[in-house]
Design a protein around this motif. Sequence first.
Motif, mmCIF file in Angstrom:
data_model
loop_
_atom_site.group_PDB
_atom_site.id
_atom_site.type_symbol
_atom_site.label_atom_id
_atom_site.label_comp_id
_atom_site.label_asym_id
_atom_site.label_seq_id
_atom_site.Cartn_x
_atom_site.Cartn_y
_atom_site.Cartn_z
ATOM 1 N N ASP A 22 -20.041 -13.382 5.026
ATOM 2 C CA ASP A 22 -18.787 -12.856 4.467
ATOM 3 C C ASP A 22 -18.146 -12.545 2.953
ATOM 4 O OD1 ASP A 22 -15.888 -12.299 5.386
ATOM 5 O OD2 ASP A 22 -16.099 -13.875 6.228
ATOM 6 N N PHE A 23 -19.055 -14.447 2.512
ATOM 7 C CA PHE A 23 -18.734 -14.852 1.266
ATOM 8 C C PHE A 23 -19.326 -13.616 0.154
ATOM 9 C CE2 PHE A 23 -19.586 -16.286 -2.762
ATOM 10 C CZ PHE A 23 -18.381 -17.958 -2.723
ATOM 11 N N LYS A 24 -20.821 -13.086 0.735
ATOM 12 C CA LYS A 24 -20.982 -12.002 -0.046
ATOM 13 C C LYS A 24 -20.117 -11.023 0.030
ATOM 14 C CE LYS A 24 -25.281 -11.834 1.267
ATOM 15 N NZ LYS A 24 -26.853 -12.013 0.965
ATOM 16 N N TRP A 25 -19.982 -10.376 1.366
ATOM 17 C CA TRP A 25 -18.590 -9.150 1.382
ATOM 18 C C TRP A 25 -17.494 -9.311 0.685
ATOM 19 C CZ3 TRP A 25 -14.244 -8.299 2.809
ATOM 20 C CH2 TRP A 25 -14.019 -6.480 3.504
ATOM 21 N N SER A 30 -14.220 -8.085 -4.478
ATOM 22 C CA SER A 30 -12.795 -8.253 -4.652
ATOM 23 C C SER A 30 -12.063 -7.191 -5.970
ATOM 24 C CB SER A 30 -12.927 -9.825 -5.345
ATOM 25 O OG SER A 30 -14.555 -9.794 -6.457
ATOM 26 N N ALA A 31 -11.341 -7.732 -6.514
ATOM 27 C CA ALA A 31 -10.426 -7.024 -7.525
ATOM 28 C C ALA A 31 -11.723 -6.848 -8.834
ATOM 29 C CB ALA A 31 -8.915 -8.001 -8.119
ATOM 30 N N VAL A 32 -12.602 -8.139 -8.905
ATOM 31 C CA VAL A 32 -13.520 -8.012 -10.533
ATOM 32 C C VAL A 32 -15.109 -7.797 -9.644
ATOM 33 C CG1 VAL A 32 -14.398 -8.507 -12.439
ATOM 34 C CG2 VAL A 32 -11.871 -8.251 -12.268
ATOM 35 N N SER A 33 -15.650 -7.120 -8.585
ATOM 36 C CA SER A 33 -16.254 -7.463 -7.674
ATOM 37 C C SER A 33 -17.942 -6.977 -8.467
ATOM 38 C CB SER A 33 -16.415 -6.936 -6.650
ATOM 39 O OG SER A 33 -16.735 -5.144 -6.977
ATOM 40 N N ILE A 34 -18.947 -8.046 -8.149
ATOM 41 C CA ILE A 34 -19.996 -7.574 -8.371
ATOM 42 C C ILE A 34 -21.180 -6.634 -7.173
ATOM 43 C CG2 ILE A 34 -22.809 -9.110 -7.729
ATOM 44 C CD1 ILE A 34 -21.109 -11.457 -8.360
ATOM 45 N N LEU A 68 -14.013 -19.064 -0.041
ATOM 46 C CA LEU A 68 -14.138 -20.369 0.910
ATOM 47 C C LEU A 68 -12.402 -20.270 1.405
ATOM 48 C CD1 LEU A 68 -16.112 -23.454 -1.297
ATOM 49 C CD2 LEU A 68 -17.037 -21.353 0.572
ATOM 50 N N ARG A 69 -11.515 -20.329 0.578
ATOM 51 C CA ARG A 69 -9.806 -20.154 1.420
ATOM 52 C C ARG A 69 -10.399 -19.004 2.478
ATOM 53 N NH1 ARG A 69 -8.271 -24.917 0.227
ATOM 54 N NH2 ARG A 69 -7.716 -25.757 -1.957
ATOM 55 N N ASN A 70 -10.510 -18.125 2.273
ATOM 56 C CA ASN A 70 -10.521 -16.239 2.515
ATOM 57 C C ASN A 70 -10.949 -16.683 3.751
ATOM 58 O OD1 ASN A 70 -8.606 -15.789 0.831
ATOM 59 N ND2 ASN A 70 -9.963 -15.042 -0.725
ATOM 60 N N ILE A 71 -12.373 -17.294 3.607
ATOM 61 C CA ILE A 71 -12.986 -17.340 5.087
ATOM 62 C C ILE A 71 -12.808 -18.581 6.003
ATOM 63 C CG2 ILE A 71 -15.114 -15.908 3.969
ATOM 64 C CD1 ILE A 71 -16.981 -18.437 3.753
ATOM 65 N N LYS A 72 -11.647 -19.319 5.586
ATOM 66 C CA LYS A 72 -11.523 -20.858 6.277
ATOM 67 C C LYS A 72 -12.341 -21.423 6.297
ATOM 68 C CE LYS A 72 -8.123 -17.519 7.894
ATOM 69 N NZ LYS A 72 -7.332 -17.052 7.333
ATOM 70 N N ASN A 74 -11.344 -23.947 4.267
ATOM 71 C CA ASN A 74 -10.966 -24.903 3.599
ATOM 72 C C ASN A 74 -10.798 -26.050 2.651
ATOM 73 O OD1 ASN A 74 -8.468 -22.831 3.446
ATOM 74 N ND2 ASN A 74 -7.857 -23.553 5.480
ATOM 75 N N GLU A 75 -11.737 -27.046 3.461
ATOM 76 C CA GLU A 75 -12.376 -28.260 3.863
ATOM 77 C C GLU A 75 -12.927 -28.248 2.795
ATOM 78 O OE1 GLU A 75 -14.345 -31.767 5.946
ATOM 79 O OE2 GLU A 75 -13.303 -31.043 6.783
ATOM 80 N N LEU A 76 -14.061 -27.380 2.426
ATOM 81 C CA LEU A 76 -15.022 -27.498 2.152
ATOM 82 C C LEU A 76 -14.863 -26.392 0.172
ATOM 83 C CD1 LEU A 76 -18.261 -27.406 0.867
ATOM 84 C CD2 LEU A 76 -18.545 -24.866 2.475
ATOM 85 N N ALA A 77 -13.940 -25.612 0.508
ATOM 86 C CA ALA A 77 -13.006 -25.284 -0.588
ATOM 87 C C ALA A 77 -12.487 -26.784 -1.679
ATOM 88 C CB ALA A 77 -12.081 -24.032 -0.460
ATOM 89 N N ASP A 78 -11.566 -27.109 -0.700
ATOM 90 C CA ASP A 78 -11.559 -28.545 -1.199
ATOM 91 C C ASP A 78 -12.413 -29.492 -2.062
ATOM 92 O OD1 ASP A 78 -8.960 -28.189 -0.373
ATOM 93 O OD2 ASP A 78 -8.529 -28.761 1.243
ATOM 94 N N GLN A 79 -13.550 -29.408 -1.818
ATOM 95 C CA GLN A 79 -14.390 -30.387 -1.934
ATOM 96 C C GLN A 79 -15.346 -29.201 -3.212
ATOM 97 O OE1 GLN A 79 -17.708 -30.883 1.179
ATOM 98 N NE2 GLN A 79 -15.886 -31.538 2.174
ATOM 99 N N LEU A 80 -15.074 -28.272 -3.155
ATOM 100 C CA LEU A 80 -15.926 -27.585 -4.846
ATOM 101 C C LEU A 80 -14.897 -27.818 -5.763
ATOM 102 C CD1 LEU A 80 -17.351 -25.726 -5.836
ATOM 103 C CD2 LEU A 80 -16.886 -23.932 -4.877
ATOM 104 N N LYS A 81 -13.625 -27.014 -5.034
ATOM 105 C CA LYS A 81 -12.636 -28.137 -6.174
ATOM 106 C C LYS A 81 -12.442 -29.117 -6.561
ATOM 107 C CE LYS A 81 -7.988 -26.729 -7.420
ATOM 108 N NZ LYS A 81 -6.436 -26.370 -6.374
ATOM 109 N N GLY A 82 -12.726 -29.975 -6.177
ATOM 110 C CA GLY A 82 -12.669 -31.596 -6.551
ATOM 111 C C GLY A 82 -14.022 -31.787 -7.533
ATOM 112 N N LYS A 83 -15.209 -31.376 -7.345
ATOM 113 C CA LYS A 83 -16.602 -31.354 -7.630
ATOM 114 C C LYS A 83 -16.166 -30.224 -8.871
ATOM 115 C CE LYS A 83 -19.316 -32.917 -3.852
ATOM 116 N NZ LYS A 83 -20.788 -32.251 -2.915
#
Length: 139
Positions: A22-25, A30-34, A68-72, A74-83
């Motif tokens: 889902d992340f890769k999809w 996205s707007a500027v997609s790979i 990560l937030r889009n695929i629910k 959120n906790e992992l997204a918060d951890q990544l943002k902090g790191k």
Amino acid sequence: MATTKTVILDALKELLKDEFKDFKWRLSNSAVSIPRGKLENADVHDVVDLMVQHYDKSDAGKIAVRILRNIKQNELADQLKGKLLEVPEDVPAGAGSSSSGTPVPAKTAGPTVTITSNGGTVNAPVVHGCNVAGSMTFN
């Protein structure tokens, strides 16, 4: 020492197979997609490399957090943002200059640019999301 690539890699390794799919999809839609073809058989390491190549390091981290937030996740997204906040910025030696001649640290690696002004205003163009081979002139 942690780098942008390693903290994104560590976060993506936490995803289950379907979540990573889902992340890769979402990355390819996205707007500027790979391009999907590049992501189709990409493993976690390949995806991180593609993200950093396609976007600059700072944007790759922000995009990873958003997806990560889009695929629910959120906790992992918060951890990544902090790191990501703990990762030192990549600043090439001698990069950046202010109108007073005092060096200013660059936010991302790139070409060395010196901008000077004798009391006037400096308006500099911004180039983002592209690769340039050869010289570039702005008038």
